[in-house]
Design an enzyme around this catalytic site. Structure first.
Site, short mmCIF file in Angstrom:
data_model
loop_
_atom_site.label_atom_id
_atom_site.label_comp_id
_atom_site.label_asym_id
_atom_site.label_seq_id
_atom_site.Cartn_x
_atom_site.Cartn_y
_atom_site.Cartn_z
N ASP A 134 -7.55 0.87 16.04
CA ASP A 134 -6.19 0.54 15.19
C ASP A 134 -6.35 0.45 13.67
OD1 ASP A 134 -7.61 -1.81 15.89
OD2 ASP A 134 -6.34 -2.76 14.48
N ARG B 56 0.85 -1.21 -0.06
CA ARG B 56 0.21 0.00 -0.02
C ARG B 56 0.95 1.21 0.05
NH1 ARG B 56 -2.52 -2.32 5.29
NH2 ARG B 56 -4.51 -3.34 4.71
#
Length: 458
Positions: free
Chosen positions: A257, A182
């Site tokens: 998170d 990513r």
């Protein structure tokens, strides 16, 4: 004549090392039996000066994780905690990914190349650290669609099939494996701050606040840094929640998170796009209470921002943090109006008028069960069709008549018969062709169609 855009230069960074090794662990990438390139995001690569790589070099860097020059020479698994479905978990961290490299993009932003499926780390618990190929394909489709729909999202940079057979209890097994890279505007999560609060580590909390302000918000640290950081995160996450609603997107797992303090959307697991404006629509089969349902996403993201505020009490008094957190609602109302009007292709007027219009549209979408993508496709430019299918939109049609279009319907996309959608049946059909016949044509065609829609929406 305007100058043509120049390719971005490759500008490596290592700023994460300034934080010190209390924030990460050095790890080794997995060694895969094979590396077969399945998706290469040349557009994203051009934004960071890596579009010149040959396919062989690409596989070496993003399949075997040979270091890029000038940046991190050892992958780093980042440490964090987080609330998972409102239950605090201090046993998590990068369990099947790591920070591989940092570099500057063509907007001079600090960017991370992070992985998913790159092997076990100290935080893998009992997981194998791998990613299914289906999971990788789904993330590419999600990020391409969200980028086209104006959502600030991580970008799927690379998808490589890795030749392992994986066993998964919630899907047919064995199944094919992959590693995803990513491109993200940082990987600092709300959970990163929660870990430091949990450990009462004020020194490193202050260091992290200053790091985020300096590198992601171009502001100095010190003074009221904690409150200023929270203001940025509250404003950004309100905008993120609004963009999800306008896109008809359900993230599925909005744990603390999974919220980046740059407010960039990332980490796609059981995502879905809602067919209609159904506030109760959920993406995750295990979300039995609908905690992260479509209509509850602003509430969920606000709750996550509150966890950051609680963590920052280690450094700051409550009053300025509460004041920053209380701004979420106003920021969200403005942002959701802007996002929906952008997708409709009209220019905003004033906040009260815009909000009234958006409330009218939301009410009509709920009552009429009109498909979300169909409505935005047919009404782009501000003209709701006067047909029986849009009977519920009479009030919205009248109100939109006073709005100025920001774009025309000249692009070829608007001349097609159907909007570009990404509903679950099509996702499954794309995967079935890959799984059954290694046929990637539908996947490639869908990425091209999404990018055509994105060009039409600009």
């Amino acid at each position: 004549m305007a100058a043509s855009p120049q390719p971005a230069r490759y500008r490596p960074e290592t700023t994460i090392l300034d934080l010190g090794d209390a924030f990460y662990d050095s790890v080794e990438p997995a060694r895969f039996p094979e590396t077969r390139l399945r998706f290469r995001n040349q557009r994203a690569a051009a934004s960071v000066g890596l579009d010149h790589l040959t396919d062989a070099e690409w596989l070496a860097h993003f399949g075997r994780f040979e270091p890029l020059s000038g940046t991190l020479q050892t992958p780093l698994a980042l440490r964090y905690h987080g609330h998972q479905f409102r239950q605090y978990n201090p046993e998590i961290g990068d369990g099947r990914g790591f920070l591989y490299a940092q570099l500057r993009d063509d907007r001079d932003r600090l960017m991370d190349l992070g992985t998913k499926g790159s092997g076990q780390t100290p935080y893998s618990r009992f997981g194998d650290g791998r990613l299914t190929l289906k999971g990788g394909v789904r993330e590419v489709l999600a990020t391409e669609m969200l980028e086209a729909l104006g959502v600030e999202t991580s970008r799927s940079f690379s998808l490589i099939e890795t030749g392992e057979a994986l066993d998964r209890g919630d899907e047919p097994s064995p199944t094919r494996s992959s590693v995803l890279v990513r491109l993200s505007h940082g990987h600092v999560r709300i959970g990163t701050f929660q870990r430091l609060a949990y450990e009462r580590d004020a020194e490193n909390m202050a260091r992290l606040v200053d790091y985020v302000l300096r590198h992601f918000y171009n502001e100095p640290g010190g003074g009221d840094a904690a409150a200023r950081l929270l203001e940025h995160v509250v404003r950004g996450t309100a905008r993120l929640a609004a963009s999800y609603m306008a896109a008809g997107f359900v993230h599925g797992v909005l744990n603390s998170d999974n919220i980046n303090v740059t407010a960039e959307s990332f980490d796609y697991g059981p995502w879905r796009f809602a067919p209609t404006w159904d506030p109760a629509f959920t993406a995750a089969y295990f979300d039995h209470a609908g905690l992260y349902a479509f209509g509850r996403q602003p509430e969920a993201i606000h709750w996550d921002a509150a966890q950051l505020a609680i963590s920052l009490r280690l450094l700051a008094e409550a009053e300025p943090l509460i004041a920053a957190l209380d701004g979420f609602g106003d920021h969200y109302q403005r942002a959701v109006s802007d996002a929906i009007l952008w997708r409709l292709g009209v220019r905003p007027r004033d906040p009260a008028t815009d909000r009234a219009l958006v409330q009218t549209i939301e009410k009509a979408l709920r009552s009429g069960k009109t498909p979300i993508d169909r409505f935005f496709f047919d009404a782009f430019g501000g003209a709701v069709p006067d047909t029986p299918a849009y009977q519920a939109f009479a009030e919205a049609r009248e109100a939109l008549a006073d709005y100025t279009p920001r774009a025309t319907r000249d692009h070829s996309y608007w001349h097609g018969a159907e909007p570009c959608s990404m509903l679950i049946d099509e996702v499954e059909a794309i995967w079935a062709r890959i799984a059954d016949a290694d046929d990637w044509t539908a996947f490639e065609a869908k990425v091209a169609a999404i990018r055509e829609m994105g060009a039409a929406l600009i």
